[in-house]
Design an enzyme around this catalytic site. Structure first.
Site, PDB file in Angstrom:
ATOM      1  N   ASP A  33      36.694  40.088  41.216  1.00  0.00           N
ATOM      2  CA  ASP A  33      35.881  39.174  40.405  1.00  0.00           C
ATOM      3  C   ASP A  33      34.975  40.007  39.498  1.00  0.00           C
ATOM      4  O   ASP A  33      34.412  41.017  39.906  1.00  0.00           O
ATOM      5  CB  ASP A  33      35.044  38.279  41.329  1.00  0.00           C
ATOM      6  N   ASN A  88      36.723  26.669  44.942  1.00  0.00           N
ATOM      7  CA  ASN A  88      35.846  25.701  44.286  1.00  0.00           C
ATOM      8  C   ASN A  88      36.744  24.764  43.494  1.00  0.00           C
ATOM      9  O   ASN A  88      37.542  25.216  42.669  1.00  0.00           O
ATOM     10  CB  ASN A  88      34.874  26.416  43.343  1.00  0.00           C
ATOM     11  N   GLY A  94      31.430  23.896  41.491  1.00  0.00           N
ATOM     12  CA  GLY A  94      31.258  25.289  41.050  1.00  0.00           C
ATOM     13  C   GLY A  94      32.452  25.902  40.368  1.00  0.00           C
ATOM     14  O   GLY A  94      32.429  27.092  40.037  1.00  0.00           O
ATOM     15  N   GLN A  95      33.505  25.120  40.145  1.00  0.00           N
ATOM     16  CA  GLN A  95      34.667  25.710  39.454  1.00  0.00           C
ATOM     17  C   GLN A  95      34.327  25.911  37.981  1.00  0.00           C
ATOM     18  O   GLN A  95      33.865  24.982  37.298  1.00  0.00           O
ATOM     19  CB  GLN A  95      35.905  24.816  39.583  1.00  0.00           C
ATOM     20  N   HIS A 101      42.292  29.226  42.090  1.00  0.00           N
ATOM     21  CA  HIS A 101      42.049  30.571  42.619  1.00  0.00           C
ATOM     22  C   HIS A 101      41.341  30.486  43.962  1.00  0.00           C
ATOM     23  O   HIS A 101      40.549  29.574  44.202  1.00  0.00           O
ATOM     24  CB  HIS A 101      41.233  31.428  41.648  1.00  0.00           C
ATOM     25  N   HIS A 103      38.745  32.599  46.237  1.00  0.00           N
ATOM     26  CA  HIS A 103      37.802  33.712  46.325  1.00  0.00           C
ATOM     27  C   HIS A 103      37.926  34.338  47.712  1.00  0.00           C
ATOM     28  O   HIS A 103      37.972  33.623  48.717  1.00  0.00           O
ATOM     29  CB  HIS A 103      36.354  33.218  46.196  1.00  0.00           C
TER      30      HIS A 103
HETATM   31  P1  DGP Z   1      34.928  29.671  39.987  1.00  0.00           P
HETATM   32  O1  DGP Z   1      33.457  29.541  39.691  1.00  0.00           O
HETATM   33  O2  DGP Z   1      35.271  29.278  41.423  1.00  0.00           O
HETATM   34  O3  DGP Z   1      35.792  28.983  38.955  1.00  0.00           O
HETATM   35  O4  DGP Z   1      35.227  31.226  39.892  1.00  0.00           O
HETATM   36  C1  DGP Z   1      35.592  31.862  38.714  1.00  0.00           C
HETATM   37  C2  DGP Z   1      35.298  33.318  38.904  1.00  0.00           C
HETATM   38  O5  DGP Z   1      36.016  34.025  37.896  1.00  0.00           O
HETATM   39  C3  DGP Z   1      33.844  33.727  38.755  1.00  0.00           C
HETATM   40  O6  DGP Z   1      33.359  34.173  40.023  1.00  0.00           O
HETATM   41  C4  DGP Z   1      33.850  34.853  37.742  1.00  0.00           C
HETATM   42  C5  DGP Z   1      35.316  35.190  37.599  1.00  0.00           C
HETATM   43  N1  DGP Z   1      35.711  35.592  36.276  1.00  0.00           N
HETATM   44  C6  DGP Z   1      35.466  34.915  35.117  1.00  0.00           C
HETATM   45  N2  DGP Z   1      35.986  35.577  34.072  1.00  0.00           N
HETATM   46  C7  DGP Z   1      36.580  36.691  34.577  1.00  0.00           C
HETATM   47  C8  DGP Z   1      37.290  37.775  33.984  1.00  0.00           C
HETATM   48  O7  DGP Z   1      37.500  37.863  32.765  1.00  0.00           O
HETATM   49  N3  DGP Z   1      37.756  38.735  34.825  1.00  0.00           N
HETATM   50  C9  DGP Z   1      37.562  38.682  36.174  1.00  0.00           C
HETATM   51  N4  DGP Z   1      38.054  39.691  36.902  1.00  0.00           N
HETATM   52  N5  DGP Z   1      36.895  37.670  36.761  1.00  0.00           N
HETATM   53  C10 DGP Z   1      36.407  36.690  35.976  1.00  0.00           C
END
Ligand code: DGP
Length: 115
Positions: A33, A88, A94-95, A101, A103
């Protein structure tokens, strides 16, 4: 709502945004992340275009299980027997990225209930 192929994870899958992969197989990839909330914070995502959990049907049962097993194996491989696996679903939960995905969080005490 329909799947938006311009979401950031779709772009990672297409190689348009760099994300060193921790795992890849025919059904999913895993990467760290960008905004880690724990020493290990990985995301396991299906290659399939699924907007969120509610878009998965019975035909996706194996894929959903696969995401969890890949996450679990990844945490174990990286030395974290204890981990939290989170999906999420929906903005209210929180999505922020609308490609399904999981976590995988580990490496620090994780409180319950989550915020
Ligand atoms: P959610 O809030 O459950 O939709 O989680 C999305 C997650 O994605 C958040 O924790 C940050 C991560 N994220 C967003 N943009 C990028 C990216 O460009 N690269 C990576 N590796 N993670 C990202």
């Amino acid at each position: 709502m329909s799947y938006d192929p311009s979401n950031v994870f779709a772009r990672i899958l297409r190689g348009e945004i760099p994300a060193p992969l921790l795992h890849e197989d025919d059904r999913c990839v895993a990467f760290r992340d960008v905004n880690p909330q724990a020493p290990l914070h990985a995301l396991v995502i299906p290659k399939q275009a699924l907007r969120g959990l509610v878009d998965a049907g019975p035909e996706d049962e194996a894929t959903l299980g696969h995401l969890l097993l890949v996450g679990r194996n990844l945490a174990a491989k990286l030395g974290y027997p204890d981990a939290r696996y989170v999906i999420n679903h929906g903005a209210g939960a929180g999505q922020t990225v609308f490609h399904l995905h999981v976590h995988v969080l580990a490496g620090r005490p994780l409180a319950w209930p989550p915020g």
